[in-house]
Design an enzyme around this catalytic site. Structure first.
Site, PDB file in Angstrom:
ATOM      1  N   TYR A   1       2.011  17.438  17.652  1.00  0.00           N
ATOM      2  CA  TYR A   1       0.843  16.590  17.902  1.00  0.00           C
ATOM      3  C   TYR A   1      -0.138  17.300  18.845  1.00  0.00           C
ATOM      4  CZ  TYR A   1      -1.448  12.016  18.648  1.00  0.00           C
ATOM      5  OH  TYR A   1      -2.336  10.966  18.704  1.00  0.00           O
TER       6      TYR A   1
ATOM      7  N   SER B   1      -7.254  13.151  20.988  1.00  0.00           N
ATOM      8  CA  SER B   1      -6.314  12.429  21.857  1.00  0.00           C
ATOM      9  C   SER B   1      -6.331  13.135  23.204  1.00  0.00           C
ATOM     10  CB  SER B   1      -4.907  12.507  21.247  1.00  0.00           C
ATOM     11  OG  SER B   1      -3.938  12.106  22.194  1.00  0.00           O
TER      12      SER B   1
HETATM   13  P1  NAD Z   1      -1.978   4.071  12.795  1.00  0.00           P
HETATM   14  O1  NAD Z   1      -0.625   4.578  12.434  1.00  0.00           O
HETATM   15  O2  NAD Z   1      -2.165   2.636  13.133  1.00  0.00           O
HETATM   16  O3  NAD Z   1      -3.019   4.421  11.618  1.00  0.00           O
HETATM   17  C1  NAD Z   1      -3.016   5.667  10.981  1.00  0.00           C
HETATM   18  C2  NAD Z   1      -3.892   5.613   9.744  1.00  0.00           C
HETATM   19  O4  NAD Z   1      -3.847   6.900   9.103  1.00  0.00           O
HETATM   20  C3  NAD Z   1      -3.403   4.597   8.692  1.00  0.00           C
HETATM   21  O5  NAD Z   1      -4.532   4.007   8.070  1.00  0.00           O
HETATM   22  C4  NAD Z   1      -2.661   5.472   7.702  1.00  0.00           C
HETATM   23  O6  NAD Z   1      -2.605   4.927   6.395  1.00  0.00           O
HETATM   24  C5  NAD Z   1      -3.501   6.739   7.746  1.00  0.00           C
HETATM   25  N1  NAD Z   1      -2.797   7.912   7.239  1.00  0.00           N
HETATM   26  C6  NAD Z   1      -1.638   8.470   7.696  1.00  0.00           C
HETATM   27  N2  NAD Z   1      -1.287   9.503   6.923  1.00  0.00           N
HETATM   28  C7  NAD Z   1      -2.235   9.609   5.963  1.00  0.00           C
HETATM   29  C8  NAD Z   1      -2.436  10.478   4.845  1.00  0.00           C
HETATM   30  N3  NAD Z   1      -1.553  11.442   4.533  1.00  0.00           N
HETATM   31  N4  NAD Z   1      -3.515  10.283   4.068  1.00  0.00           N
HETATM   32  C9  NAD Z   1      -4.395   9.285   4.326  1.00  0.00           C
HETATM   33  N5  NAD Z   1      -4.265   8.444   5.366  1.00  0.00           N
HETATM   34  C10 NAD Z   1      -3.198   8.599   6.163  1.00  0.00           C
HETATM   35  O7  NAD Z   1      -2.441   5.031  13.986  1.00  0.00           O
HETATM   36  P2  NAD Z   1      -3.535   4.862  15.170  1.00  0.00           P
HETATM   37  O8  NAD Z   1      -2.789   4.713  16.445  1.00  0.00           O
HETATM   38  O9  NAD Z   1      -4.584   3.907  14.809  1.00  0.00           O
HETATM   39  O10 NAD Z   1      -4.134   6.344  15.196  1.00  0.00           O
HETATM   40  C11 NAD Z   1      -5.403   6.689  14.670  1.00  0.00           C
HETATM   41  C12 NAD Z   1      -5.823   8.027  15.248  1.00  0.00           C
HETATM   42  O11 NAD Z   1      -5.954   7.907  16.672  1.00  0.00           O
HETATM   43  C13 NAD Z   1      -4.806   9.148  15.014  1.00  0.00           C
HETATM   44  O12 NAD Z   1      -5.491  10.360  14.763  1.00  0.00           O
HETATM   45  C14 NAD Z   1      -4.068   9.226  16.333  1.00  0.00           C
HETATM   46  O13 NAD Z   1      -3.519  10.506  16.553  1.00  0.00           O
HETATM   47  C15 NAD Z   1      -5.204   8.923  17.297  1.00  0.00           C
HETATM   48  N6  NAD Z   1      -4.761   8.470  18.614  1.00  0.00           N
HETATM   49  C16 NAD Z   1      -4.082   7.294  18.769  1.00  0.00           C
HETATM   50  C17 NAD Z   1      -3.697   6.906  20.040  1.00  0.00           C
HETATM   51  C18 NAD Z   1      -2.975   5.625  20.291  1.00  0.00           C
HETATM   52  O14 NAD Z   1      -2.583   5.377  21.454  1.00  0.00           O
HETATM   53  N7  NAD Z   1      -2.779   4.770  19.309  1.00  0.00           N
HETATM   54  C19 NAD Z   1      -3.987   7.712  21.151  1.00  0.00           C
HETATM   55  C20 NAD Z   1      -4.675   8.899  20.953  1.00  0.00           C
HETATM   56  C21 NAD Z   1      -5.065   9.259  19.678  1.00  0.00           C
END
Ligand code: NAD
Length: 260
Positions: free
Chosen positions: A155, A142
């Site tokens: 985070y 991120s």
């Molecule tokens: P999201 O909440 O839509 O999806 C998260 C996924 O992780 C889901 O499939 C969930 O079931 C899974 N998960 C959570 N805890 C778990 C566990 N204990 N065991 C197995 N699976 C687990 O989130 P997202 O926004 O798609 O984020 C995905 C990645 O991208 C993350 O690492 C997040 O930090 C990173 N990210 C997101 C953004 C954003 O703006 N959305 C920005 C920077 C980084």
């Protein structure tokens, strides 16, 4: 073309991970999906993937907070496929709170899912990848791995850690055809970010549109979300031959945030 490649995407039942899994499947990869979904939802998702992309797909219900479950999953996948070709460590969780009030169990879960899970998947995937001398490891970090932010101690700590892990693994594999890189998204509209919009709306008495504008205005110069497809495209690039010598980068896709 990723035909014949086997990809595990953690946290692929939602958001960015699901978009990455779709992109890799569209390019012909065999998919291993993972996430906190119930059996019926996972079955439906697998069926939809098979129908849409015509590739083999399976679901692994591993809880990434639990190292023993990760080891069991990786042993099963190495046994089933000989080796993983592509490992996308995407699962991640968020919690926003000043450090004095940060719940200790949320800190521990965040370290486990956002950081330690990648240590465990990589250390258990690498021996078989090395034996075949090909592999792609992509870690979803991120811009919070490149910048600090009040309220995001947990985070930020995990994402900085994940980038450090990425760089060192890239160096340990530098003489091989295995690469390890990180993607640093800015705001992407997923359930993880909608929760932060909801919190902002409640705190400042805003409707969803105004809260969304305020969130983007906080630090995304473009004023727009990065799309799921754009992140998936960068991941696909890392898996392509053109990226053979891209090693250990933390590549921001953030509408200009880290340029400032
Ligand atoms: P999201 O909440 O839509 O999806 C998260 C996924 O992780 C889901 O499939 C969930 O079931 C899974 N998960 C959570 N805890 C778990 C566990 N204990 N065991 C197995 N699976 C687990 O989130 P997202 O926004 O798609 O984020 C995905 C990645 O991208 C993350 O690492 C997040 O930090 C990173 N990210 C997101 C953004 C954003 O703006 N959305 C920005 C920077 C980084």
């Amino acid at each position: 073309d990723l035909s014949g490649r086997v990809a595990l995407v953690t946290g692929s039942t939602s958001g960015i991970g699901l978009a990455v899994a779709r992109r890799l499947a569209r390019s012909g990869a065999t998919l291993v999906l993972n996430g906190l979904a119930d059996a019926a939802a996972a079955d439906a998702l697998c069926a939809e993937f098979r129908e849409t992309y015509g590739v083999p797909v399976r679901f692994q219900p591993c809880d990434l907070r639990k190292p023993a479950e990760i080891e069991a999953m990786m042993a099963e996948l190495n046994e089933a496929y000989g080796a993983l070709d592509i490992l996308v460590n995407n699962a991640g969780i968020q919690h926003v709170s000043q450090i004095e009030a940060f719940p200790v169990e949320k800190w521990d879960d965040m370290i486990a899912v956002n950081l330690s899970a990648s240590f465990h998947t990589i250390r258990t995937a690498l021996p078989a990848m090395r034996a075949r001398n090909w592999g792609r490891i992509v870690n979803m970090a991120s811009i919070s791995g490149l910048r600090g932010r009040a309220g995001k101690t947990g985070y930020n700590a995990t994402k900085h850690g994940l980038i450090g892990l990425t760089k060192s693994v890239a160096l340990e594999t530098a003489k091989t055809a295995i690469t390890c890189n990180a993607i640093c998204p800015g705001w992407v509209h997923t359930p993880l970010v909608q929760k932060q919009i909801d919190a902002l709306a409640e705190r400042d008495g805003l409707d969803n549109a105004a809260a969304t504008d305020r969130l983007l205005g906080l630090r995304q110069p473009s004023g727009k979300f990065v799309t799921l497809e754009q992140i998936a495209g960068l991941c696909e690039f890392f898996c392509s031959p053109d990226a053979d010598e891209v090693r250990g980068v933390a590549w921001a896709m953030d509408g200009g945030t880290t340029a400032a």
